[in-house]
Write an enzyme that holds these catalytic residues in place. Structure first.
Site, short mmCIF file in Angstrom:
data_model
loop_
_atom_site.label_atom_id
_atom_site.label_comp_id
_atom_site.label_asym_id
_atom_site.label_seq_id
_atom_site.Cartn_x
_atom_site.Cartn_y
_atom_site.Cartn_z
N PHE A 27 0.86 -1.18 0.00
CA PHE A 27 0.00 0.00 0.00
C PHE A 27 0.90 1.23 0.00
O PHE A 27 1.54 1.55 0.99
CB PHE A 27 -0.94 0.05 1.20
CG PHE A 27 -1.86 1.25 1.14
CD1 PHE A 27 -3.01 1.20 0.38
CD2 PHE A 27 -1.52 2.43 1.78
CE1 PHE A 27 -3.85 2.32 0.27
CE2 PHE A 27 -2.33 3.55 1.67
CZ PHE A 27 -3.50 3.50 0.92
N ASP B 74 9.60 2.83 1.68
CA ASP B 74 8.41 3.61 2.01
C ASP B 74 8.20 3.52 3.52
O ASP B 74 7.63 2.55 4.02
CB ASP B 74 7.21 3.06 1.25
CG ASP B 74 5.92 3.83 1.55
OD1 ASP B 74 5.87 4.57 2.56
OD2 ASP B 74 4.94 3.68 0.79
N LYS C 85 3.02 11.40 6.82
CA LYS C 85 2.17 11.22 7.98
C LYS C 85 2.69 11.93 9.23
O LYS C 85 2.43 13.11 9.42
CB LYS C 85 1.91 9.74 8.22
CG LYS C 85 1.09 9.10 7.09
CD LYS C 85 0.50 7.80 7.46
CE LYS C 85 -0.24 7.14 6.28
NZ LYS C 85 -1.40 7.90 5.81
#
Length: 405
Positions: free
Chosen positions: A146, A231, A260
């Protein structure tokens, strides 16, 4: 809590459903305020936050140092665009680069933008530095990944909910099983420019790869002249008990993708960090963002970097994560069939004969604990790193009650 008046939550949920596209399926909770690890809804009910905005709130809600930085910057300057340089920009880029051990930083806004940036940089590096023929670059990725929901990113997703009906899909990606070093090695050819991986797959259910996998990826990327792109948008910045999830096995990727928590739960901030021989391939006009690296974002994000530079939050995550692990592992065989924990990040597999992950999260919410399901009967816990031992015990006790029926 309001008891003698009409509850506001049902009406607020109906309004949200009426006026928004249904690209999410949120729990029927309407939050109006928050502090630390706690949320309060429009009816005054308090909830322990065990999702932390998918790790965007690693430092809790409204961390005083971060809020103070935002307030101070709001009174001075919020946006210039990258047409000009502002006085917060260099400090943020320098301090983040130092935290990552890299030469350069390219600021963006969202995690998906960071991933898109990493893809573009890797391809350009491949053509200009590695010598891959024009239009032939490929990137190796993993099943269950994801990385976001842009059209390019969903092109190499194996989640049909994210991918179906959004074609035609972008070529140039090879998908291999996550954790299978032999398959990854076999997929690399002379036109491979990068391997793009999550060191821990968050959306898949906090899936930790086999020991030795990440060092193996690092080695084969070095041997085959391929960039290793990590990531760390969810896994990085203290979540797993280290600054980066790669740190647990002593692995240093060629490129970090961050987001984030970098915005402190206040503003969207993402970034790509790499050395000059990689990020230096970009020239003016070839990539950018009006809001990327804006003054407000940099003012908040540099304080995030300074919080991490102390090591306090990484230690909290590691120490409290062991308490979380012990509590959750005690529930295996009592409604849980699997548990994966790294720092303050956990994936829990509920016995599917008992209930779905969605039902478990609804029952937890009724007990004042908020979490999120993924992939059927799996739920994730990712509380803010400011959570206390007592609050971890509260969350585990609530889960035990849910599993006991």
């Amino acid at each position: 809590m309001i008891v003698d008046d009409i509850l506001r939550t049902p009406g607020a949920v109906r309004d949200a459903e009426r006026w928004t596209a249904h690209n999410y399926h949120p729990l029927p909770v309407v939050i109006s305020s928050a502090e630390g690890a706690w949320l309060t809804d429009v009816d005054g009910k308090r909830y322990l936050d065990c999702l932390a905005g998918y790790s965007a709130l690693n430092f809790g809600h409204r961390h005083p140092q971060l809020i103070a930085a935002a307030h101070a910057q709001l009174d001075r300057l919020t946006l210039t665009s990258r047409a000009f340089i502002h006085d917060q920009f260099a400090d943020f880029c320098r301090e983040l680069a130092e935290l990552c051990g890299k030469d350069l930083v390219l600021p963006m806004n969202t995690g998906a933008e960071a991933v898109e940036t990493g893809i573009k940089v890797a391809r350009k590096w491949g053509y200009q530095v590695k010598g891959v023929p024009a239009g032939q670059a490929n990137i190796v990725v993993a099943e269950g990944n994801f990385h976001g929901r842009t059209t390019t990113i969903v092109s190499f997703s194996t989640d049909e909910d994210a991918r179906a009906d959004f074609g035609p899909y972008t070529p140039g990606f090879t998908v291999v099983p996550y954790g299978d070093l032999d398959a990854l090695t076999a997929a690399i050819d002379e036109n491979t420019v990068a391997v793009l991986l999550e060191p821990i797959q968050g959306e898949q259910g906090v899936v930790v790869p086999p020991e030795g996998y990440l060092p193996g990826v690092r080695q084969v990327c070095t041997e085959r002249n391929v960039l290793f792109i990590a990531d760390e948008i969810q896994s990085g910045l203290g979540r797993t008990g280290a600054t980066f999830a790669c740190d647990h096995e002593g692995v240093v990727p060629d490129m970090y993708l961050l987001g984030k928590a970098l915005g402190g739960g206040i503003v969207p901030v993402s970034a790509v960090a790499a050395n000059a021989d990689v990020l230096g391939v970009l020239k003016p006009g070839q990539h950018g963002s009006t809001f990327g690296g804006n003054p407000l974002a940099c003012a908040v994000a540099v304080e995030v970097v300074r919080l991490l530079a102390t090591g306090e939050f990484q230690r909290r995550s590691a120490e409290l994560g062991e308490r979380l692990r012990a509590g959750l592992e005690g529930l295996v065989g009592k409604g849980l069939v699997g548990v994966r924990v790294r720092g303050l990040w956990a994936g829990l597999d509920i016995d599917p004969t008992l209930m779905s992950g969605r039902e478990a999260c609804e029952r937890l919410a009724a007990r004042g604990v908020l979490a999120k399901d993924t992939h059927g009967s799996t739920i994730r816990l990712a509380p803010p790193l400011v959570i206390t031992e007592e609050e971890i015990d509260l969350a585990v006790a609530a889960l035990a009650e849910v599993l006991a029926g």
